[in-house]
Design a protein around this motif. Structure first.
Motif, PDB file in Angstrom:
ATOM      1  N   ALA A   2       0.823  -1.205   0.000  1.00 41.94           N
ATOM      2  CA  ALA A   2       0.000   0.000   0.000  1.00 41.94           C
ATOM      3  C   ALA A   2       0.860   1.260   0.000  1.00 41.94           C
ATOM      4  N   THR A   3       0.380   2.237  -0.723  1.00 41.98           N
ATOM      5  CA  THR A   3       1.037   3.526  -0.754  1.00 41.98           C
ATOM      6  C   THR A   3       0.499   4.374   0.392  1.00 41.98           C
ATOM      7  N   PRO A   4       1.366   4.981   1.201  1.00 46.61           N
ATOM      8  CA  PRO A   4       0.879   5.814   2.304  1.00 46.61           C
ATOM      9  C   PRO A   4       0.018   6.971   1.785  1.00 46.61           C
ATOM     10  N   VAL A   5      -1.023   7.270   2.544  1.00 49.61           N
ATOM     11  CA  VAL A   5      -1.924   8.367   2.205  1.00 49.61           C
ATOM     12  C   VAL A   5      -1.622   9.516   3.152  1.00 49.61           C
ATOM     13  N   ASP A   6      -1.495  10.710   2.600  1.00 49.28           N
ATOM     14  CA  ASP A   6      -1.250  11.903   3.410  1.00 49.28           C
ATOM     15  C   ASP A   6      -2.543  12.290   4.118  1.00 49.28           C
ATOM     16  N   SER A   7      -2.640  11.970   5.402  1.00 50.36           N
ATOM     17  CA  SER A   7      -3.880  12.195   6.153  1.00 50.36           C
ATOM     18  C   SER A   7      -4.253  13.671   6.252  1.00 50.36           C
ATOM     19  N   SER A   8      -3.301  14.578   6.068  1.00 51.74           N
ATOM     20  CA  SER A   8      -3.625  16.009   6.125  1.00 51.74           C
ATOM     21  C   SER A   8      -4.446  16.446   4.911  1.00 51.74           C
ATOM     22  N   GLN A   9      -4.490  15.609   3.871  1.00 51.73           N
ATOM     23  CA  GLN A   9      -5.264  15.914   2.666  1.00 51.73           C
ATOM     24  C   GLN A   9      -6.674  15.323   2.711  1.00 51.73           C
ATOM     25  N   TYR A  10      -7.063  14.752   3.857  1.00 46.34           N
ATOM     26  CA  TYR A  10      -8.353  14.082   3.996  1.00 46.34           C
ATOM     27  C   TYR A  10      -9.109  14.598   5.215  1.00 46.34           C
ATOM     28  N   THR A  11     -10.423  14.522   5.136  1.00 46.81           N
ATOM     29  CA  THR A  11     -11.296  14.930   6.228  1.00 46.81           C
ATOM     30  C   THR A  11     -12.143  13.738   6.665  1.00 46.81           C
ATOM     31  N   LEU A  12     -12.231  13.554   7.967  1.00 41.46           N
ATOM     32  CA  LEU A  12     -13.024  12.467   8.531  1.00 41.46           C
ATOM     33  C   LEU A  12     -14.503  12.688   8.239  1.00 41.46           C
ATOM     34  N   LEU A  13     -15.178  11.663   7.702  1.00 43.23           N
ATOM     35  CA  LEU A  13     -16.633  11.733   7.503  1.00 43.23           C
ATOM     36  C   LEU A  13     -17.287  11.355   8.833  1.00 43.23           C
ATOM     37  N   PRO A  14     -18.140  12.226   9.367  1.00 43.70           N
ATOM     38  CA  PRO A  14     -18.649  12.042  10.737  1.00 43.70           C
ATOM     39  C   PRO A  14     -19.853  11.097  10.845  1.00 43.70           C
ATOM     40  N   TYR A  15     -19.655   9.839  10.488  1.00 45.55           N
ATOM     41  CA  TYR A  15     -20.727   8.854  10.630  1.00 45.55           C
ATOM     42  C   TYR A  15     -20.987   8.602  12.111  1.00 45.55           C
ATOM     43  N   THR A  16     -22.259   8.510  12.477  1.00 47.75           N
ATOM     44  CA  THR A  16     -22.644   8.133  13.833  1.00 47.75           C
ATOM     45  C   THR A  16     -23.061   6.674  13.791  1.00 47.75           C
ATOM     46  N   VAL A  17     -22.320   5.837  14.505  1.00 51.41           N
ATOM     47  CA  VAL A  17     -22.597   4.396  14.542  1.00 51.41           C
ATOM     48  C   VAL A  17     -23.240   4.074  15.882  1.00 51.41           C
ATOM     49  N   TYR A  18     -24.333   3.321  15.817  1.00 56.61           N
ATOM     50  CA  TYR A  18     -24.958   2.827  17.038  1.00 56.61           C
ATOM     51  C   TYR A  18     -24.512   1.382  17.224  1.00 56.61           C
ATOM     52  N   ASN A  19     -23.875   1.119  18.338  1.00 57.99           N
ATOM     53  CA  ASN A  19     -23.271  -0.195  18.557  1.00 57.99           C
ATOM     54  C   ASN A  19     -24.147  -1.151  19.351  1.00 57.99           C
ATOM     55  N   THR A  20     -24.937  -0.629  20.261  1.00 57.10           N
ATOM     56  CA  THR A  20     -25.723  -1.514  21.111  1.00 57.10           C
ATOM     57  C   THR A  20     -27.188  -1.496  20.695  1.00 57.10           C
ATOM     58  N   LEU A  21     -27.886  -2.536  21.076  1.00 58.80           N
ATOM     59  CA  LEU A  21     -29.321  -2.604  20.810  1.00 58.80           C
ATOM     60  C   LEU A  21     -30.030  -1.435  21.467  1.00 58.80           C
ATOM     61  N   GLN A  22     -29.636  -1.100  22.680  1.00 57.26           N
ATOM     62  CA  GLN A  22     -30.275   0.010  23.402  1.00 57.26           C
ATOM     63  C   GLN A  22     -30.100   1.331  22.650  1.00 57.26           C
ATOM     64  N   GLU A  23     -28.900   1.588  22.131  1.00 48.66           N
ATOM     65  CA  GLU A  23     -28.661   2.815  21.366  1.00 48.66           C
ATOM     66  C   GLU A  23     -29.543   2.862  20.124  1.00 48.66           C
ATOM     67  N   LYS A  24     -29.683   1.740  19.450  1.00 47.67           N
ATOM     68  CA  LYS A  24     -30.487   1.676  18.228  1.00 47.67           C
ATOM     69  C   LYS A  24     -31.965   1.893  18.537  1.00 47.67           C
ATOM     70  N   LEU A  25     -32.457   1.235  19.587  1.00 45.05           N
ATOM     71  CA  LEU A  25     -33.855   1.411  19.973  1.00 45.05           C
ATOM     72  C   LEU A  25     -34.133   2.844  20.417  1.00 45.05           C
ATOM     73  N   ASN A  26     -33.224   3.422  21.192  1.00 44.49           N
ATOM     74  CA  ASN A  26     -33.389   4.818  21.625  1.00 44.49           C
ATOM     75  C   ASN A  26     -33.439   5.762  20.426  1.00 44.49           C
ATOM     76  N   ALA A  27     -32.567   5.534  19.458  1.00 42.20           N
ATOM     77  CA  ALA A  27     -32.544   6.382  18.267  1.00 42.20           C
ATOM     78  C   ALA A  27     -33.881   6.295  17.531  1.00 42.20           C
ATOM     79  N   LEU A  28     -34.390   5.089  17.353  1.00 44.06           N
ATOM     80  CA  LEU A  28     -35.686   4.927  16.681  1.00 44.06           C
ATOM     81  C   LEU A  28     -36.802   5.583  17.479  1.00 44.06           C
TER      82      LEU A  28
END
Length: 160
Positions: A2-28
């Motif tokens: 793999a060729t290294p990627v210059d992380s300063s040229q990228y922006t984090l996409l702010p996905y919100t992940v729900y990991n637990t069943l409780q988090e998912k049910l609360n969100a719904l």
């Protein structure tokens, strides 16, 4: 390798992940729409899930990730099981964020050649978008703290 990627040229996409069943049910219960990747196993289709109050409170799904005035999102009442919510990765659906064309998503398993030349597999832990070209993406991997990997350096794990 793999060729290294210059992380300063990228922006984090702010996905919100729900990991637990409780988090998912609360969100719904709070009126959020969830994005569930690969919910439809036969076709690998992603779905949106929401709760609606009709005569009874029911779950609805939609396969329409994109919506417009001429083509509104179509929702259908569908039984989403507790096990479905518990086992599948669920994201908070944010319209603009899910218009991106990244090939991989958080919790996808990929194969790659590490920067030290070793063949390995890992789970994607974060998705980044290029500041220069919005159609280029890079990924942070669970088993490699060496940096980001470009999308073209990753291969979908066929056993996922």
């Amino acid at each position: 390798m793999a060729t290294p990627v210059d992380s300063s040229q990228y922006t984090l996409l702010p996905y919100t992940v729900y990991n637990t069943l409780q988090e998912k049910l609360n969100a719904l219960m709070n009126g959020e729409v969830l994005f569930i990747k690969n919910f439809e196993r036969n076709e690998g289709a992603d779905v949106l899930v929401r709760l609606v109050d009709k005569k009874f409170t029911v779950t609805q799904i939609s396969y329409d990730l994109r919506e417009s005035e001429n083509d509104p999102r179509y929702w259908i009442t569908f039984n989403i099981g507790i096990n479905d919510l518990s086992l599948f990765t669920a994201f908070k659906f944010e319209e603009d964020l899910f218009l991106n064309t990244n090939k991989y998503m958080i919790n996808d398993i990929v194969n790659y050649i590490s920067q030290d030349g070793q063949a390995d597999s890992a789970v994607i832990t974060a998705v980044y978008q290029s500041n220069l070209d919005p159609n280029q993406y890079a990924y942070q991997l669970s088993r490699d703290s060496a940096g980001l990997y470009a999308e073209e350096d990753l291969i979908q794990n066929k056993y996922q």
